[in-house]
Enzyme design. Structure first.
Site, mmCIF file in Angstrom:
data_model
loop_
_atom_site.group_PDB
_atom_site.id
_atom_site.type_symbol
_atom_site.label_atom_id
_atom_site.label_comp_id
_atom_site.label_asym_id
_atom_site.label_seq_id
_atom_site.Cartn_x
_atom_site.Cartn_y
_atom_site.Cartn_z
ATOM 1 N N LYS A 1 36.679 42.781 41.863
ATOM 2 C CA LYS A 1 35.399 42.357 41.301
ATOM 3 C C LYS A 1 34.430 43.545 41.160
ATOM 4 O O LYS A 1 33.565 43.538 40.309
ATOM 5 C CB LYS A 1 34.749 41.284 42.174
ATOM 6 C CG LYS A 1 35.604 40.046 42.449
ATOM 7 C CD LYS A 1 35.631 39.103 41.281
ATOM 8 C CE LYS A 1 36.145 37.706 41.593
ATOM 9 N NZ LYS A 1 37.388 37.583 42.331
HETATM 10 C C1 LIG Z 1 38.444 36.744 42.079
HETATM 11 C C2 LIG Z 1 39.766 37.088 42.580
HETATM 12 C C3 LIG Z 1 40.934 36.653 41.946
HETATM 13 C C4 LIG Z 1 40.909 35.740 40.744
HETATM 14 O O1 LIG Z 1 40.376 36.368 39.616
HETATM 15 P P1 LIG Z 1 39.826 35.494 38.397
HETATM 16 O O2 LIG Z 1 39.175 36.451 37.480
HETATM 17 O O3 LIG Z 1 38.858 34.517 38.993
HETATM 18 O O4 LIG Z 1 41.006 34.802 37.786
HETATM 19 C C5 LIG Z 1 42.147 37.078 42.439
HETATM 20 N N1 LIG Z 1 42.217 37.856 43.536
HETATM 21 C C6 LIG Z 1 41.125 38.282 44.176
HETATM 22 C C7 LIG Z 1 41.284 39.126 45.383
HETATM 23 C C8 LIG Z 1 39.862 37.931 43.723
HETATM 24 O O5 LIG Z 1 38.772 38.366 44.359
#
Ligand SMILES: *Cc1c(COP(=O)(O)O)cnc(C)c1O
Length: 455
Positions: free
Chosen positions: A97
């Site tokens: 993120k």
């Molecule tokens: C947010 C997240 C996901 C999922 O990603 P999306 O964009 O919501 O599909 C997968 N793994 C981790 C560690 C995340 O923080």
């Protein structure tokens, strides 16, 4: 930029193979500028370049594996020939993120300073969005963050990373409920124009397009790292929840990047893999959302999925509005019998589900075979990705978080707790600051109103 976000262009930028190849030698910052300037046209080029240069540095994205090159920002780690991990979790909160959120933080600051304005950011998190947003915005002037998280549903490390931030502009609201309820509250408040205007509220969820555009960049970067020449194909496997990450892959593919398959990996909350195998999209109720050992994917209603369905049904807004009325009513929809659904394959999509035992076994296998430690979400991506691996097509598995965020599960899988960088030692023992609140729109509004003081 209303909301401090971005409207998506009507059409995806189109790149010919020769144009893509011209980007092959670019470093991360140059590539980010090349890609993002196709999406961001309301900011002078030199200022966008400077902002990108400040964002994607080896100092910010410093937590890479020993032996990998930090200067790559998102180093590609070969497990064996043709099988790679794309390390996206080197940022301050050890999850992918940060790739978009660090950029958003700087974009928000830029826009607000230019306007002499202030903004209250409202978001919901299943674990990683929240800490990533808070770390990107902590201490930034003119920005206040109200972040809703499901009380007691995140890993201890994830909770501590958010709740231990001491900056006065950060407000953690721990909601008695699950992530989807947090997201519904954010949506309800976002749909109240009077309250939004009165309190200068903007959203910072996966709903936000600038985030998706920032994520398109690393698909290009990884493509160049895994291939040698023009037109070679690769496949990506993407641990998915809200469909934001893999949606960026879809956009990269629509732009012309030679992606063979986009492999959507879900955990036990399999609403997405159910859609890709049957055409039925049936968002689950809060009570049906399972709490799993890959908690950042404990999502039963994927907010970015609408974008893909829009493309799938031939970009027909009326049709998408009708389908989403069914989603909002809780019924969902079934495209299984329609000709449209057979086009899923033309878009490169396949999907599968990984469960607790699968992910633990994968964490053990990868450790034993390659002495590489992976986190629970990345393990889900590998479980599903390897099931679709094809000879001669490099498979790139997106590493979305680092194992130390999910220490308890690592211990369960491997029998030991991974060492952590010194700056994270004792994190769970630092003082925490959060407000427990009911899953109730009125209660959240009241809290915001009370804490929305003039700067
Ligand atoms: C947010 C997240 C996901 C999922 O990603 P999306 O964009 O919501 O599909 C997968 N793994 C981790 C560690 C995340 O923080």
């Amino acid at each position: 930029m209303p909301d401090g976000g971005l409207a998506m262009p009507e059409r995806y930028p189109q790149l010919a193979v020769e144009q893509i190849e011209r980007w092959r030698g670019l470093d991360y910052r140059e590539l980010a500028f090349a890609v993002l300037s196709l999406f961001i046209d309301d900011m002078p080029g030199p200022e966008l370049a400077a902002l990108i240069d400040r964002t994607y540095t080896p100092e910010v994205f410093r937590h890479v594996r020993a032996g990998d090159d930090r200067r790559a920002i998102t180093p590609l780690h070969a497990l064996e020939p043709g099988l790679h991990l794309l390390c996206l979790s080197g940022g301050p909160t050890l999850a992918f993120k940060d790739m978009a959120m660090q950029l958003l933080g700087n974009l928000f600051e830029y826009v607000l300073a230019a306007r002499g304005a202030s903004l209250n950011i409202l978001g919901a998190t299943s674990g990683d969005t929240g800490s990533s947003a808070e770390w990107a915005l902590a201490g930034k002037r003119g920005i206040r963050v109200f972040m809703l998280s499901p009380l007691g549903k995140m890993s201890r490390f994830q909770a501590a990373q958010m709740y231990s931030l001491a900056d006065a502009n950060i407000h953690n609201l721990a909601v008695r409920g699950v992530f989807d309820q947090c997201q519904d509250i954010v949506k309800a408040i976002s749909a109240d124009p009077d309250f939004k205007a009165q309190h200068h509220i903007g959203a910072v969820n996966s709903i936000n397009w600038a985030r998706v555009a920032a994520q398109v960049v690393y698909y290009f970067k990884a493509y160049f790292a895994a291939t040698r020449g023009a037109g070679e194909e690769v496949s990506f496997s993407v641990p998915s929840g809200n469909f934001g990450n893999v949606c960026a892959g879809h956009i990269a593919r629509m732009m012309g990047l030679p992606i063979r398959r986009l492999i959507v990996a879900t955990n036990e909350n399999d609403v997405l893999s159910e859609f890709f195998s049957s055409g039925t999209y049936r968002p689950r109720a809060a009570a049906e959302t399972r709490q799993t050992s890959s908690p950042s994917m404990d999502i039963s209603k994927a907010s970015n999925f609408e974008r893909f369905v829009f493309d799938l049904v031939g970009q027909d807004p009326v049709r998408v509005r009708a389908l989403w009325a069914e989603v909002e009513s809780g019924r969902g929809f079934d495209l299984g019998a329609s000709g449209e659904f057979s086009r899923v394959r033309d878009f490169g999509f396949v999907a599968g589900t990984s469960r607790h035992a699968d992910r633990l076994k994968m964490m053990r296998d990868i450790w034993e075979r390659y002495q590489v430690l992976i986190d629970t979400h990345t393990a889900d991506g590998l479980v599903v990705g390897l099931a679709y691996r094809e000879p001669g097509v490099p498979l790139i598995c997106l590493e979305t978080a680092q194992a130390i965020k999910f220490e308890d599960t690592v211990r369960e899988a491997l029998g030991f707790v991974p060492a952590r960088p010194a700056e994270f030692s004792g994190l769970e023992d630092s003082p925490q600051r959060y407000e427990v609140i009911d899953a109730d729109v009125g209660a959240v509004k009241a809290y915001i109103a009370q804490h929305d003081q003039p700067w």
